[in-house]
Enzyme design. Structure first.
Site, PDB file in Angstrom:
ATOM      1  N   HIS A 203      -0.718   0.483  -1.649  1.00 47.98           N
ATOM      2  CA  HIS A 203      -1.456   1.743  -1.650  1.00 47.98           C
ATOM      3  C   HIS A 203      -2.058   1.949  -0.270  1.00 47.98           C
ATOM      4  O   HIS A 203      -2.777   1.099   0.249  1.00 47.98           O
ATOM      5  CB  HIS A 203      -2.516   1.735  -2.744  1.00 47.98           C
ATOM      6  N   ALA A 204      -1.742   3.093   0.299  1.00 43.33           N
ATOM      7  CA  ALA A 204      -1.945   3.318   1.732  1.00 43.33           C
ATOM      8  C   ALA A 204      -3.392   3.176   2.168  1.00 43.33           C
ATOM      9  O   ALA A 204      -3.677   2.662   3.254  1.00 43.33           O
ATOM     10  CB  ALA A 204      -1.423   4.710   2.097  1.00 43.33           C
ATOM     11  N   GLU A 206      -5.781   1.314   1.157  1.00 40.09           N
ATOM     12  CA  GLU A 206      -6.433   0.017   0.946  1.00 40.09           C
ATOM     13  C   GLU A 206      -6.270  -0.869   2.183  1.00 40.09           C
ATOM     14  O   GLU A 206      -5.603  -1.896   2.169  1.00 40.09           O
ATOM     15  CB  GLU A 206      -5.863  -0.612  -0.329  1.00 40.09           C
ATOM     16  N   ARG A 261      -2.893   7.736  -1.036  1.00 41.99           N
ATOM     17  CA  ARG A 261      -2.582   6.543  -1.824  1.00 41.99           C
ATOM     18  C   ARG A 261      -1.078   6.243  -1.897  1.00 41.99           C
ATOM     19  O   ARG A 261      -0.647   5.096  -1.767  1.00 41.99           O
ATOM     20  CB  ARG A 261      -3.131   6.747  -3.241  1.00 41.99           C
ATOM     21  N   ASN A 278       3.520   1.493  -6.934  1.00 39.37           N
ATOM     22  CA  ASN A 278       3.129   0.485  -7.917  1.00 39.37           C
ATOM     23  C   ASN A 278       3.129   1.018  -9.350  1.00 39.37           C
ATOM     24  O   ASN A 278       2.489   0.456 -10.231  1.00 39.37           O
ATOM     25  CB  ASN A 278       1.746  -0.086  -7.584  1.00 39.37           C
ATOM     26  N   ARG A 279       3.840   2.118  -9.578  1.00 39.85           N
ATOM     27  CA  ARG A 279       4.145   2.579 -10.933  1.00 39.85           C
ATOM     28  C   ARG A 279       5.644   2.841 -11.077  1.00 39.85           C
ATOM     29  O   ARG A 279       6.079   3.397 -12.082  1.00 39.85           O
ATOM     30  CB  ARG A 279       3.375   3.869 -11.255  1.00 39.85           C
ATOM     31  N   SER A 334      -7.141  -3.265  -3.273  1.00 32.67           N
ATOM     32  CA  SER A 334      -8.596  -3.120  -3.319  1.00 32.67           C
ATOM     33  C   SER A 334      -8.883  -1.799  -4.034  1.00 32.67           C
ATOM     34  O   SER A 334      -8.006  -0.913  -4.070  1.00 32.67           O
ATOM     35  CB  SER A 334      -9.190  -3.101  -1.902  1.00 32.67           C
ATOM     36  N   TYR A 335     -10.025  -1.653  -4.687  1.00 31.65           N
ATOM     37  CA  TYR A 335     -11.184  -2.513  -4.643  1.00 31.65           C
ATOM     38  C   TYR A 335     -11.626  -2.793  -6.060  1.00 31.65           C
ATOM     39  O   TYR A 335     -11.663  -1.902  -6.878  1.00 31.65           O
ATOM     40  CB  TYR A 335     -12.320  -1.852  -3.846  1.00 31.65           C
ATOM     41  N   GLU A 409      -7.239  -7.857  -6.506  1.00 32.62           N
ATOM     42  CA  GLU A 409      -8.067  -6.763  -6.000  1.00 32.62           C
ATOM     43  C   GLU A 409      -9.200  -7.346  -5.161  1.00 32.62           C
ATOM     44  O   GLU A 409     -10.022  -8.112  -5.665  1.00 32.62           O
ATOM     45  CB  GLU A 409      -8.642  -5.964  -7.169  1.00 32.62           C
TER      46      GLU A 409
END
Length: 442
Positions: A203-204, A206, A261, A278-279, A334-335, A409
């Site tokens: 996710h961008a 993070e 994201r 991530n889905r 994160s987070y 996380e």
């Protein structure tokens, strides 16, 4: 890894930003501004319909979590024009996490990587095998960095460890950037042992994830000569590490929208941009905790692995599975401060070795807490965080056959995605302590 799938969309209008003042971001008139946005944490009782309740509130949802006591907490960024209405509508059960999100972003990037880049130049141009002394020291972890500097840093790590490492590419992103990283091995030679496989910045937004992954790499590269625990783990496992697997999105957070994201994939006859990498994995694809709506932050794509990033990572994981198997996979996020075991797509089914996984996660959590008393929860992701279908750790568990297929996380529970630079090094230190516990068990 934040933002589970929700049927509703939280609409917001974003104004242009003033000129950026740091080397991490472009001076772009199109850069999204969050100046004056407040971030609130809203609590809902366990019996509340959170989605229905959020329909009455205006804001950008950043994170939600289902706590052990059953209470839901949701973090929302609210535009200046909506603050009065929001506070009047919500009343009690609200905590202010930030009074000016734009100011937090400015502080996060203040100074960029200028000082570190200056030291990094000392090793440039010396070619392969420049040695440990040419690496930036721990000052690298005093700031966040532009993507191109990260790429240079991976090359320098490899050059400092030439006989036990190589640069690797798992595939290409939608915009054509290589999904690249580094492969480390020990005394038996490369590709000779089971794999430890790490992914960062899925996710961008993070940013802390790639920094912590780089701290892990730094400790292995600099510690192999004299640290017996590092020697043990590297002699028994091959490390395949991809610190930024969503390079397009990561660059976009630095040039245009800090809170982006997803990836930057476009699709025919679809105006919305991006898919949640991530889905998009096969296991659990399309279930609860993901969305079929292309405008959603958890859009799962129209078919499993129809993002080039997920397809590349899945193929790479299968290659490692077929080579010598996968001991540990960690997808860094994160987070939340939680170690996520499989499964995320279901709350009622669990891996056969759940007890073994739980025991290891417990020990890692206790070790993480030693330097700074930072508390990490642990358990199956669907139970300790929220449901997420089509995620990487479930695929690595079921298809990749990883003994431990996890997501972790990182910090924190206060600053969210805008973790201050002064917390980069402590975050790396505490995670390294946790991993040292794991290395001792392996």
């Amino acid at each position: 890894m934040k933002l589970p799938s929700f049927s509703h969309l939280l609409a917001f209008a974003l104004a242009a930003t003033p000129a950026a003042t740091t080397p991490i971001v472009d001076r772009s008139a199109n850069k999204v501004s969050y100046d004056g946005y407040r971030v609130y944490r809203v609590s809902f009782p366990s019996t509340a319909d959170v989605d229905t309740s959020l329909h009455t509130l205006t804001g950008i949802e950043l994170q939600r979590r289902h706590r052990a006591d059953g209470v839901w907490t949701v973090d929302l960024a609210v535009a200046p024009r909506d603050i009065t209405t929001f506070e009047a509508a919500r009343g009690s059960g609200v905590t202010v996490l930030s009074y000016d999100l734009g100011a937090d972003f400015a502080a996060e990037s203040a100074g960029g990587s200028v000082a570190v880049s200056a030291s990094r130049q000392k090793g440039k141009g010396k070619g392969k095998g420049v040695g440990i002394s040419a690496l930036p020291g721990l000052e690298w972890f005093n700031a966040y960095h532009p993507y191109t500097d990260h790429v240079d840093y991976w090359a320098e790590l490899q050059a400092a460890f030439p006989n036990n490492s190589e640069l690797i590419v798992a595939g290409n992103s939608f915009e054509g950037r290589p999904i690249q990283g580094i492969h480390l091995w020990g005394a038996s030679g490369k590709d000779s042992k089971p794999a430890i496989f790490f992914n960062g910045n899925v996710h961008a937004r993070e940013w802390i994830t790639s920094m912590v992954v780089e701290y892990i790499l730094y400790q292995i590269v600099t510690g192999y000569k004299n640290d017996t625990l590092v020697q043990k783990v590297l002699d028994n496992y091959d490390f395949y590490v991809l610190p930024v697997v969503n390079p397009d999105g990561f660059v976009y957070t630095q040039t245009t929208n800090r809170l982006w994201r997803k990836n930057r994939q476009t699709r025919s006859n679809v105006t919305a941009i991006g898919t949640d990498i991530n889905r998009n994995w096969l296991v659990g694809w399309g279930g609860d905790g993901s969305s079929p709506n292309p405008s959603s932050e958890t859009f799962s794509g129209f078919a499993p692995h129809d993002t080039p990033e997920t397809a590349a990572l899945a193929a790479y994981a299968e290659k490692l599975r077929d080579l010598h198997g996968i001991k540990l996979y960690v997808d860094w996020h994160s987070y939340a401060q939680v170690i996520l075991l499989s499964y995320g797509y279901t709350c009622t089914e669990f891996p056969a070795n759940l007890d073994e996984q739980t025991a290891l996660a417990k020990g890692i959590s206790e070790a993480i807490a030693k330097p700074y008393n930072t508390t990490f929860d642990y358990g199956p992701g669907c139970l300790v965080l929220y449901q997420s279908s089509g995620n990487g750790r479930d695929y690595l568990t079921d298809v990749g056959k990883a003994q431990f297929g996890w997501g972790i996380e990182l910090r924190d529970t206060q600053y969210g995605f805008v973790l201050p630079p002064e917390q980069i090094l402590p975050s790396g230190i505490e995670i390294w302590e946790g991993l040292k516990y794991a290395w001792a068990q392996f």
